[in-house]
Write a protein that holds these residues in place. Sequence first.
Motif, PDB file in Angstrom:
ATOM      1  N   ASP A 354       0.815  -1.214   0.000  1.00  0.00           N
ATOM      2  CA  ASP A 354       0.000   0.000   0.000  1.00  0.00           C
ATOM      3  C   ASP A 354       0.850   1.265   0.000  1.00  0.00           C
ATOM      4  O   ASP A 354       0.408   2.318  -0.480  1.00  0.00           O
ATOM      5  CB  ASP A 354      -0.910   0.028   1.238  1.00  0.00           C
ATOM      6  CG  ASP A 354      -2.024  -0.999   1.166  1.00  0.00           C
ATOM      7  OD1 ASP A 354      -2.150  -1.648   0.106  1.00  0.00           O
ATOM      8  OD2 ASP A 354      -2.756  -1.158   2.158  1.00  0.00           O
ATOM      9  N   ALA A 355       2.057   1.173   0.539  1.00  0.00           N
ATOM     10  CA  ALA A 355       2.917   2.354   0.669  1.00  0.00           C
ATOM     11  C   ALA A 355       3.876   2.503  -0.513  1.00  0.00           C
ATOM     12  O   ALA A 355       4.776   3.358  -0.467  1.00  0.00           O
ATOM     13  CB  ALA A 355       3.714   2.285   1.969  1.00  0.00           C
ATOM     14  N   ALA A 356       3.721   1.707  -1.548  1.00  0.00           N
ATOM     15  CA  ALA A 356       4.620   1.787  -2.702  1.00  0.00           C
ATOM     16  C   ALA A 356       4.617   3.201  -3.278  1.00  0.00           C
ATOM     17  O   ALA A 356       3.555   3.799  -3.484  1.00  0.00           O
ATOM     18  CB  ALA A 356       4.192   0.788  -3.777  1.00  0.00           C
ATOM     19  N   ASP A 357       5.802   3.723  -3.518  1.00  0.00           N
ATOM     20  CA  ASP A 357       5.929   5.067  -4.069  1.00  0.00           C
ATOM     21  C   ASP A 357       6.091   4.960  -5.584  1.00  0.00           C
ATOM     22  O   ASP A 357       7.180   4.756  -6.093  1.00  0.00           O
ATOM     23  CB  ASP A 357       7.133   5.788  -3.449  1.00  0.00           C
ATOM     24  CG  ASP A 357       7.239   7.239  -3.906  1.00  0.00           C
ATOM     25  OD1 ASP A 357       6.239   7.773  -4.439  1.00  0.00           O
ATOM     26  OD2 ASP A 357       8.324   7.833  -3.765  1.00  0.00           O
ATOM     27  N   ILE A 358       4.975   5.093  -6.283  1.00  0.00           N
ATOM     28  CA  ILE A 358       4.990   4.987  -7.738  1.00  0.00           C
ATOM     29  C   ILE A 358       4.499   6.309  -8.332  1.00  0.00           C
ATOM     30  O   ILE A 358       3.827   7.098  -7.658  1.00  0.00           O
ATOM     31  CB  ILE A 358       4.105   3.819  -8.225  1.00  0.00           C
ATOM     32  CG1 ILE A 358       2.656   4.003  -7.757  1.00  0.00           C
ATOM     33  CG2 ILE A 358       4.660   2.480  -7.752  1.00  0.00           C
ATOM     34  CD1 ILE A 358       1.698   2.951  -8.298  1.00  0.00           C
ATOM     35  N   PRO A 359       4.833   6.581  -9.593  1.00  0.00           N
ATOM     36  CA  PRO A 359       4.431   7.854 -10.203  1.00  0.00           C
ATOM     37  C   PRO A 359       2.936   8.112 -10.161  1.00  0.00           C
ATOM     38  O   PRO A 359       2.501   9.277 -10.128  1.00  0.00           O
ATOM     39  CB  PRO A 359       4.930   7.722 -11.644  1.00  0.00           C
ATOM     40  CG  PRO A 359       6.096   6.799 -11.551  1.00  0.00           C
ATOM     41  CD  PRO A 359       5.731   5.810 -10.479  1.00  0.00           C
ATOM     42  N   ASN A 366      -2.147  11.191 -10.012  1.00  0.00           N
ATOM     43  CA  ASN A 366      -2.914  10.886  -8.799  1.00  0.00           C
ATOM     44  C   ASN A 366      -4.361  11.314  -8.961  1.00  0.00           C
ATOM     45  O   ASN A 366      -5.276  10.619  -8.512  1.00  0.00           O
ATOM     46  CB  ASN A 366      -2.279  11.574  -7.598  1.00  0.00           C
ATOM     47  CG  ASN A 366      -2.899  11.116  -6.285  1.00  0.00           C
ATOM     48  OD1 ASN A 366      -2.965   9.932  -6.007  1.00  0.00           O
ATOM     49  ND2 ASN A 366      -3.361  12.059  -5.482  1.00  0.00           N
ATOM     50  N   THR A 367      -4.567  12.456  -9.616  1.00  0.00           N
ATOM     51  CA  THR A 367      -5.930  12.939  -9.862  1.00  0.00           C
ATOM     52  C   THR A 367      -6.682  12.002 -10.788  1.00  0.00           C
ATOM     53  O   THR A 367      -7.858  11.679 -10.562  1.00  0.00           O
ATOM     54  CB  THR A 367      -5.881  14.352 -10.473  1.00  0.00           C
ATOM     55  OG1 THR A 367      -5.184  15.228  -9.580  1.00  0.00           O
ATOM     56  CG2 THR A 367      -7.281  14.886 -10.714  1.00  0.00           C
ATOM     57  N   VAL A 368      -5.992  11.562 -11.834  1.00  0.00           N
ATOM     58  CA  VAL A 368      -6.635  10.710 -12.840  1.00  0.00           C
ATOM     59  C   VAL A 368      -6.881   9.303 -12.321  1.00  0.00           C
ATOM     60  O   VAL A 368      -7.960   8.733 -12.530  1.00  0.00           O
ATOM     61  CB  VAL A 368      -5.766  10.666 -14.122  1.00  0.00           C
ATOM     62  CG1 VAL A 368      -6.259   9.599 -15.098  1.00  0.00           C
ATOM     63  CG2 VAL A 368      -5.766  12.026 -14.797  1.00  0.00           C
ATOM     64  N   PHE A 369      -5.893   8.727 -11.615  1.00  0.00           N
ATOM     65  CA  PHE A 369      -5.972   7.312 -11.269  1.00  0.00           C
ATOM     66  C   PHE A 369      -5.549   6.985  -9.844  1.00  0.00           C
ATOM     67  O   PHE A 369      -6.204   6.172  -9.173  1.00  0.00           O
ATOM     68  CB  PHE A 369      -5.087   6.519 -12.247  1.00  0.00           C
ATOM     69  CG  PHE A 369      -4.858   5.082 -11.878  1.00  0.00           C
ATOM     70  CD1 PHE A 369      -5.893   4.156 -11.973  1.00  0.00           C
ATOM     71  CD2 PHE A 369      -3.610   4.652 -11.436  1.00  0.00           C
ATOM     72  CE1 PHE A 369      -5.679   2.819 -11.633  1.00  0.00           C
ATOM     73  CE2 PHE A 369      -3.390   3.325 -11.087  1.00  0.00           C
ATOM     74  CZ  PHE A 369      -4.420   2.405 -11.193  1.00  0.00           C
ATOM     75  N   GLY A 370      -4.476   7.576  -9.348  1.00  0.00           N
ATOM     76  CA  GLY A 370      -3.871   7.139  -8.096  1.00  0.00           C
ATOM     77  C   GLY A 370      -4.809   7.116  -6.913  1.00  0.00           C
ATOM     78  O   GLY A 370      -4.894   6.109  -6.190  1.00  0.00           O
TER      79      GLY A 370
END
Length: 395
Positions: A354-359, A366-370
């Motif tokens: 859950d804490a994975a730092d991905i683009p 982040n707005t579109v998908f994250g």
Amino acid sequence: MARVSRPEFPAPVLVTTTAALEAVTARLRQEPFVTIDTEFVRERTYWPELCLVQLAGENEVVVIDTIAPGIDLSSLGALLDDAAVVKVFHAARQDLEIFLHLFDRLPAALFDTQVAAMVAGYGDQVGYDNLVSSLLGVQIDKSHRFSDWSARPLSPAQIGYAAADVTYLRLVYAKLLAQLEREGRLDWVAAELDILNNPATFRPDPLTLWEKMRPRTNNRRMLGILRAVAAWREGEAQRVNVPRQRLLKDESLMEIAATAPDTVDALARVRGVSRGFAEGRSGQSLLEAVTEAQAIPEADLPRLPKGRGKDAPRPSAALIALLKVLLATCCEAHRVAPKLVASSEDLDRFALDDAADIPAFHGWRNTVFGKLARELKAGGLTMGVEDGKVKLIHE
């Protein structure tokens, strides 16, 4: 060349002298943007051999013969350095690698229409031909795609084909720029271009190249030797100017890492290593690299990156499938290429951690998908179907 009923573009001019190049680049530095492409050969060398550079401004199209006797490309470098002129490429990575090697710096004020097209919803890594067809209704003539650009003289048809890569790019750029401005997505493109503006993108750390071979062993000594010989191969391939896989294939490096040869005879027994190679300068320096790697202290040996190796955990296939559906749904709604938002490796990492730092958890992604991906994994989002489309249902 392309078959299209449009106002005629200026006929391309072949530039073969320093004086002509200086005059052209002086004029183009007065333009707001210039479109650029290159033709090169690389089959037998590590470094690309630059054969042509195509440039187009508003009123002229030129094809620079970069291997013309005595031509000085310094004025081309000055044009590329000029931050007042936007440099428009399509799929710029190979072109940028060439210019970085040639001038030891990247062009200023860069724009890549392939990146822009992905942001604008034209698909993953759309090719120039397809983009010209989609935006302009023009079919590009592909008959000279496999020309030997190092051969001289160039035919008029070759010059016309090369010029088409920058003439239509002007119109493609104008259309994409207008669309992205309307949709407020120019900052999305800028964020992607930061990667292309970084010289490290084209000059990877030799000590990390072993990771791309995706070894499955947890033997740290073997990994240390693999790291050393992969770095050695990169430097040696550059020195002798041959493609790295032609110098030694990945499979040979993996066997060398596993067997740690310490003599010419042992090295010559490795698959893909000839006796002549083993006995020569390259073979000797490779054996020295293996010996040095054998002496690395245990504490300094590398480990497999997290999530690699035989015993690495695997994400739930069902969860990955759900994330891929969500990604496709979000990208369809925002008309943006899924590959630009999150890679398969990104999804695997998030599925496991859950804490994975991905683009995908930063900026516009982040707005579109994250944020929706986090909501889905936390159980606050479900998906259904309505009118033949996936519908997101917030708990």
